[in-house]
Design a protein around this motif. Structure first.
Motif, short mmCIF file in Angstrom:
data_model
loop_
_atom_site.label_atom_id
_atom_site.label_comp_id
_atom_site.label_asym_id
_atom_site.label_seq_id
_atom_site.Cartn_x
_atom_site.Cartn_y
_atom_site.Cartn_z
N PHE A 28 40.54 40.45 39.31
CA PHE A 28 39.91 40.39 40.63
C PHE A 28 40.91 39.88 41.67
O PHE A 28 41.04 40.45 42.76
N ASP A 29 41.59 38.81 41.33
CA ASP A 29 42.46 38.14 42.29
C ASP A 29 43.69 38.99 42.64
O ASP A 29 44.09 39.06 43.80
N ILE A 30 44.26 39.62 41.62
CA ILE A 30 45.42 40.49 41.89
C ILE A 30 45.00 41.68 42.75
O ILE A 30 45.68 42.03 43.72
N SER A 31 43.88 42.29 42.39
CA SER A 31 43.44 43.47 43.16
C SER A 31 43.07 43.08 44.58
O SER A 31 43.38 43.81 45.54
N HIS A 32 42.43 41.92 44.77
CA HIS A 32 42.10 41.47 46.12
C HIS A 32 43.36 41.22 46.94
O HIS A 32 43.42 41.56 48.13
N THR A 33 44.36 40.61 46.31
CA THR A 33 45.61 40.33 47.03
C THR A 33 46.27 41.63 47.47
O THR A 33 46.75 41.75 48.61
N LEU A 34 46.28 42.61 46.58
CA LEU A 34 46.85 43.91 46.95
C LEU A 34 46.00 44.62 48.00
O LEU A 34 46.53 45.33 48.86
N MET A 35 44.69 44.42 47.94
CA MET A 35 43.83 44.98 48.98
C MET A 35 44.15 44.39 50.34
O MET A 35 44.12 45.09 51.37
N MET A 90 43.32 38.25 26.19
CA MET A 90 43.32 37.11 27.11
C MET A 90 41.97 36.99 27.80
O MET A 90 41.42 37.98 28.28
N ASP A 91 41.45 35.77 27.82
CA ASP A 91 40.18 35.52 28.49
C ASP A 91 40.44 35.41 29.99
O ASP A 91 41.11 34.48 30.45
N LEU A 92 39.91 36.36 30.76
CA LEU A 92 40.14 36.37 32.21
C LEU A 92 38.93 35.84 32.99
O LEU A 92 38.94 35.88 34.22
N HIS A 93 37.92 35.39 32.26
CA HIS A 93 36.74 34.86 32.95
C HIS A 93 37.10 33.55 33.65
O HIS A 93 37.55 32.60 33.03
N GLN A 94 36.89 33.52 34.95
CA GLN A 94 37.30 32.36 35.75
C GLN A 94 36.21 31.29 35.74
O GLN A 94 35.07 31.56 36.12
N PRO A 95 36.55 30.08 35.33
CA PRO A 95 35.53 29.02 35.26
C PRO A 95 35.06 28.59 36.65
O PRO A 95 35.72 28.83 37.66
N SER A 96 33.91 27.97 36.66
CA SER A 96 33.38 27.40 37.90
C SER A 96 34.03 26.05 38.17
O SER A 96 34.57 25.41 37.26
N ILE A 97 34.00 25.64 39.42
CA ILE A 97 34.43 24.30 39.77
C ILE A 97 33.30 23.64 40.56
O ILE A 97 32.38 24.31 41.03
N ILE A 147 46.94 37.80 35.17
CA ILE A 147 47.98 36.87 34.73
C ILE A 147 47.38 35.74 33.91
O ILE A 147 47.90 35.35 32.87
N SER A 148 46.26 35.24 34.38
CA SER A 148 45.53 34.18 33.68
C SER A 148 44.11 34.16 34.22
O SER A 148 43.77 34.91 35.14
N LYS A 149 43.29 33.29 33.68
CA LYS A 149 41.92 33.20 34.19
C LYS A 149 41.88 32.68 35.62
O LYS A 149 40.90 32.89 36.34
N TRP A 150 42.96 32.01 36.04
CA TRP A 150 43.01 31.49 37.41
C TRP A 150 43.66 32.46 38.38
O TRP A 150 43.76 32.18 39.57
N GLU A 208 33.98 31.26 40.17
CA GLU A 208 35.18 32.08 40.42
C GLU A 208 35.89 31.69 41.72
O GLU A 208 36.04 32.51 42.63
N PRO A 209 36.32 30.45 41.84
CA PRO A 209 36.84 29.95 43.12
C PRO A 209 38.06 30.70 43.66
O PRO A 209 38.15 30.94 44.87
N VAL A 210 38.99 31.07 42.79
CA VAL A 210 40.17 31.79 43.27
C VAL A 210 39.78 33.19 43.73
O VAL A 210 40.30 33.70 44.73
N THR A 211 38.84 33.79 43.04
CA THR A 211 38.35 35.12 43.44
C THR A 211 37.68 35.05 44.81
O THR A 211 37.83 35.96 45.63
N VAL A 212 36.95 33.97 45.05
CA VAL A 212 36.36 33.77 46.38
C VAL A 212 37.46 33.72 47.44
O VAL A 212 37.37 34.38 48.49
N MET A 213 38.52 32.97 47.16
CA MET A 213 39.60 32.81 48.14
C MET A 213 40.34 34.12 48.39
O MET A 213 40.69 34.44 49.53
N THR A 214 40.57 34.90 47.32
CA THR A 214 41.28 36.16 47.52
C THR A 214 40.40 37.19 48.24
O THR A 214 40.90 38.01 49.01
#
Length: 253
Positions: free
Chosen positions: A222-229, A1-8, A215-218, A17-23
């Motif tokens: 990064f996002d799961i680990s940040h949420t758990l952090m 699975m490609d987990l690289h998060q696209p830019s917006i 779960i997905s690129k979105w 990596e917008p979702v990663t920024v938010m998490t």
């Protein structure tokens, strides 16, 4: 699975990596909340001071990491070049590895993060100080500074996030886990117990990050680990409040 998060693009501004920024910012908000709430507590102690420093520095580190390290890194193009003699040393030490490309702008968040881990270690040392021999407490404090500066120097030389991870893992999984575990066994302090739970959650976050489980690129690793952090940080906050309350009650008896 490609987990690289696209830019917006937002209002003409590219955000990587917008979702990663938010998490990342979620962790920052939780830590800032914890810092403010601890600041409002009436207790005064070294333990409280160390915990406050941990939360405010982690809030700053994750904010820098999210905004500069992920979202807008492409705006910060400065690279890091070591003197050749440092590169020669790195090449000769088997366990050291230079990261390429070496983005110098990632360093501020990493260094602040390492400082925050140092303070949560200090808090654990302070928590066990009354129940260990004075010499042991002093030794812990000395080792705390030595390992901080050692990993800082290695990180500055290699610009490799791996050593930030190792430092965090050592600080949480070895120092905090062992000392808070000992404190809980000796005193049954519920705050120490909550710290143990927080370390467990942080360990799961680290495993997800290292194994790139997403779960997905979105909503990637990064996002799961940040949420758990963020969850771990909130548990640490609850543990900090409980420790300070119990310690204060014991002092005023």
């Amino acid at each position: 699975m490609d987990l690289h998060q696209p830019s917006i693009e937002l209002l003409g501004l590219q955000i990587n990596e917008p979702v990663t920024v938010m998490t990342d910012l979620l962790v920052s908000v939780v830590c800032l909340f914890a810092f403010i709430k601890l600041l409002q507590l009436p207790y005064r102690s070294k333990l409280k001071l160390y915990l406050q420093w941990y939360f405010i520095l982690m809030a700053l580190a994750t904010a820098i990491g999210g905004i500069i390290g992920h979202g807008f890194l492409w705006y910060f193009t400065a690279s890091w070049e070591n003197p050749q003699w440092i590169n020669d040393i790195i090449a000769k030490v088997p366990f050291l590895e230079m990261h390429e490309p070496a983005y110098a702008w990632k360093l501020p968040g990493w260094i602040v993060s390492m400082l925050s881990i140092m303070f949560v270690e200090r808090a654990a040392i302070e928590q066990v100080r009354p129940i260990v021999k004075p010499g042991i407490g002093r030794a812990f404090r000395t080792v705390n500074l030595v390992e901080l500066f050692t990993f800082m120097i290695i990180t500055l030389a290699t610009l490799n996030f791996r050593y930030v991870e190792i430092h965090s893992g050592y600080g949480l999984m070895f120092v905090v886990l062992s000392l808070q575990g000992y404190a809980y066994l000796r005193t049954k302090n519920e705050g120490s117990k909550l710290f143990l739970i927080g370390v467990f959650v942080a360990a799961i976050a680290a495993l997800i990050f290292m194994n790139e489980i997403g779960i997905s690129k979105w909503f990637n690793h990064f996002d799961i680990s940040h949420t758990l952090m963020a969850v771990a940080a909130f548990i640490f906050y609850k543990g900090a409040v409980k420790m300070l309350e119990i310690n204060h009650a014991r002092r005023v008896r």
